[in-house]
Design a protein around this motif. Sequence first.
Motif, PDB file in Angstrom:
ATOM      1  N   ARG A   1      -9.408  -3.102  -0.355  1.00  0.00           N
ATOM      2  CA  ARG A   1     -10.849  -3.145  -0.607  1.00  0.00           C
ATOM      3  C   ARG A   1     -11.299  -4.598  -0.679  1.00  0.00           C
ATOM      4  O   ARG A   1     -10.946  -5.316  -1.612  1.00  0.00           O
ATOM      5  CB  ARG A   1     -11.211  -2.429  -1.911  1.00  0.00           C
ATOM      6  CG  ARG A   1     -10.808  -0.971  -1.964  1.00  0.00           C
ATOM      7  CD  ARG A   1     -11.468  -0.170  -0.857  1.00  0.00           C
ATOM      8  NE  ARG A   1     -11.272   1.249  -1.022  1.00  0.00           N
ATOM      9  CZ  ARG A   1     -10.318   1.945  -0.440  1.00  0.00           C
ATOM     10  NH1 ARG A   1      -9.461   1.353   0.353  1.00  0.00           N
ATOM     11  NH2 ARG A   1     -10.207   3.239  -0.641  1.00  0.00           N
ATOM     12  N   ASN A   2     -12.071  -5.026   0.296  1.00  0.00           N
ATOM     13  CA  ASN A   2     -12.492  -6.423   0.351  1.00  0.00           C
ATOM     14  C   ASN A   2     -13.421  -6.784  -0.801  1.00  0.00           C
ATOM     15  O   ASN A   2     -13.407  -7.912  -1.282  1.00  0.00           O
ATOM     16  CB  ASN A   2     -13.151  -6.744   1.692  1.00  0.00           C
ATOM     17  CG  ASN A   2     -13.231  -8.228   1.912  1.00  0.00           C
ATOM     18  OD1 ASN A   2     -12.234  -8.936   1.797  1.00  0.00           O
ATOM     19  ND2 ASN A   2     -14.424  -8.714   2.215  1.00  0.00           N
ATOM     20  N   TRP A   3     -14.252  -5.850  -1.272  1.00  0.00           N
ATOM     21  CA  TRP A   3     -15.137  -6.144  -2.398  1.00  0.00           C
ATOM     22  C   TRP A   3     -14.310  -6.537  -3.621  1.00  0.00           C
ATOM     23  O   TRP A   3     -14.709  -7.440  -4.368  1.00  0.00           O
ATOM     24  CB  TRP A   3     -16.066  -4.967  -2.714  1.00  0.00           C
ATOM     25  CG  TRP A   3     -15.361  -3.743  -3.224  1.00  0.00           C
ATOM     26  CD1 TRP A   3     -14.970  -2.668  -2.500  1.00  0.00           C
ATOM     27  CD2 TRP A   3     -14.951  -3.479  -4.575  1.00  0.00           C
ATOM     28  NE1 TRP A   3     -14.335  -1.747  -3.306  1.00  0.00           N
ATOM     29  CE2 TRP A   3     -14.318  -2.219  -4.588  1.00  0.00           C
ATOM     30  CE3 TRP A   3     -15.056  -4.178  -5.767  1.00  0.00           C
ATOM     31  CZ2 TRP A   3     -13.789  -1.656  -5.748  1.00  0.00           C
ATOM     32  CZ3 TRP A   3     -14.522  -3.611  -6.931  1.00  0.00           C
ATOM     33  CH2 TRP A   3     -13.909  -2.366  -6.902  1.00  0.00           C
TER      34      TRP A   3
ATOM     35  N   ARG B  14     -11.331  -7.913  -3.531  1.00  0.00           N
ATOM     36  CA  ARG B  14     -10.795  -9.247  -3.226  1.00  0.00           C
ATOM     37  C   ARG B  14     -11.843 -10.313  -3.533  1.00  0.00           C
ATOM     38  O   ARG B  14     -11.537 -11.348  -4.136  1.00  0.00           O
ATOM     39  CB  ARG B  14     -10.386  -9.311  -1.754  1.00  0.00           C
ATOM     40  CG  ARG B  14      -9.929 -10.673  -1.304  1.00  0.00           C
ATOM     41  CD  ARG B  14      -9.558 -10.602   0.186  1.00  0.00           C
ATOM     42  NE  ARG B  14      -9.272 -11.909   0.711  1.00  0.00           N
ATOM     43  CZ  ARG B  14      -9.955 -12.507   1.673  1.00  0.00           C
ATOM     44  NH1 ARG B  14     -10.965 -11.890   2.240  1.00  0.00           N
ATOM     45  NH2 ARG B  14      -9.617 -13.685   2.096  1.00  0.00           N
TER      46      ARG B  14
ATOM     47  N   ARG C 125      -5.920 -12.353   4.797  1.00  0.00           N
ATOM     48  CA  ARG C 125      -7.194 -12.161   5.496  1.00  0.00           C
ATOM     49  C   ARG C 125      -7.052 -11.149   6.622  1.00  0.00           C
ATOM     50  O   ARG C 125      -7.944 -10.322   6.826  1.00  0.00           O
ATOM     51  CB  ARG C 125      -7.724 -13.499   6.005  1.00  0.00           C
ATOM     52  CG  ARG C 125      -8.255 -14.361   4.850  1.00  0.00           C
ATOM     53  CD  ARG C 125      -8.900 -15.637   5.320  1.00  0.00           C
ATOM     54  NE  ARG C 125      -7.822 -16.602   5.609  1.00  0.00           N
ATOM     55  CZ  ARG C 125      -7.791 -17.379   6.674  1.00  0.00           C
ATOM     56  NH1 ARG C 125      -8.748 -17.345   7.564  1.00  0.00           N
ATOM     57  NH2 ARG C 125      -6.804 -18.229   6.849  1.00  0.00           N
TER      58      ARG C 125
ATOM     59  N   PHE D 274      -7.015  -7.549   5.106  1.00  0.00           N
ATOM     60  CA  PHE D 274      -8.334  -7.046   4.713  1.00  0.00           C
ATOM     61  C   PHE D 274      -9.214  -6.774   5.933  1.00  0.00           C
ATOM     62  O   PHE D 274      -9.972  -5.806   5.941  1.00  0.00           O
ATOM     63  CB  PHE D 274      -9.006  -8.004   3.730  1.00  0.00           C
ATOM     64  CG  PHE D 274      -8.359  -7.996   2.382  1.00  0.00           C
ATOM     65  CD1 PHE D 274      -8.584  -6.954   1.498  1.00  0.00           C
ATOM     66  CD2 PHE D 274      -7.494  -8.999   2.000  1.00  0.00           C
ATOM     67  CE1 PHE D 274      -7.976  -6.922   0.262  1.00  0.00           C
ATOM     68  CE2 PHE D 274      -6.872  -8.982   0.764  1.00  0.00           C
ATOM     69  CZ  PHE D 274      -7.115  -7.942  -0.102  1.00  0.00           C
TER      70      PHE D 274
ATOM     71  N   LYS E 165     -10.668  -3.119   6.930  1.00  0.00           N
ATOM     72  CA  LYS E 165     -12.115  -2.979   7.164  1.00  0.00           C
ATOM     73  C   LYS E 165     -12.374  -2.398   8.551  1.00  0.00           C
ATOM     74  O   LYS E 165     -13.233  -1.543   8.724  1.00  0.00           O
ATOM     75  CB  LYS E 165     -12.788  -4.329   7.020  1.00  0.00           C
ATOM     76  CG  LYS E 165     -14.284  -4.275   7.160  1.00  0.00           C
ATOM     77  CD  LYS E 165     -14.894  -5.638   6.949  1.00  0.00           C
ATOM     78  CE  LYS E 165     -16.408  -5.564   7.067  1.00  0.00           C
ATOM     79  NZ  LYS E 165     -17.031  -6.851   6.855  1.00  0.00           N
TER      80      LYS E 165
END
Length: 189
Positions: A107-109, A111, A177, A180, A184
């Motif tokens: 979950r990038n949020w 991160r 990176r 993620f 995504k």
Amino acid sequence: MNAGWNSGPAQGEPVRGESGSGPDSPPRSVWLARWLWIAAAIVGFARSVIQMSDRRALVEELRSLNPELAQHEVDAAVNGGIMFSLLLVLAVAALYVLIGNKMARGRNWARVVILVIAGLLVVSTAFTLITTGSGTPTASVEGVPSMALGPLSLAFGIVIALLDAAVFVLLLRPESRRFFAEVKRRGPR
């Protein structure tokens, strides 16, 4: 490959996710960032418990703020403050674990939240070290208790800042990176 509690994956090797599939598994940098993030929460919890265990200092601080309080009022206020603080610290630790687990699932949020919090805590600790080392007095607001910055609290703060700095760097590594971005691209699972 062993992704248990005591050992992590080899360098560059993904950690098996709950589904056991490789592509959904985070790289070693994300796996390590998660555990260092959780370790920072544990160290912060330990620091808070140690600070709250100094009942005498808490009573003195309250007495300096409200000298007219009766002893039973001071005792009740200190007891209530300790209980509230423990519950708050437990809630924050649980939130750290939740966000760390979400981050490890791609979950990038989560991160981004971790990067922001870790960055702010590192900068705050650096500022504290600079002002403490230069002898600059810290500003205090009238009526607001100020926790004394003792050597033990400072040491805990430095350890937490070092853990947060490591998390920050690990989450910005190229393999992190890519992980993620891939999660995504595939969409939520």
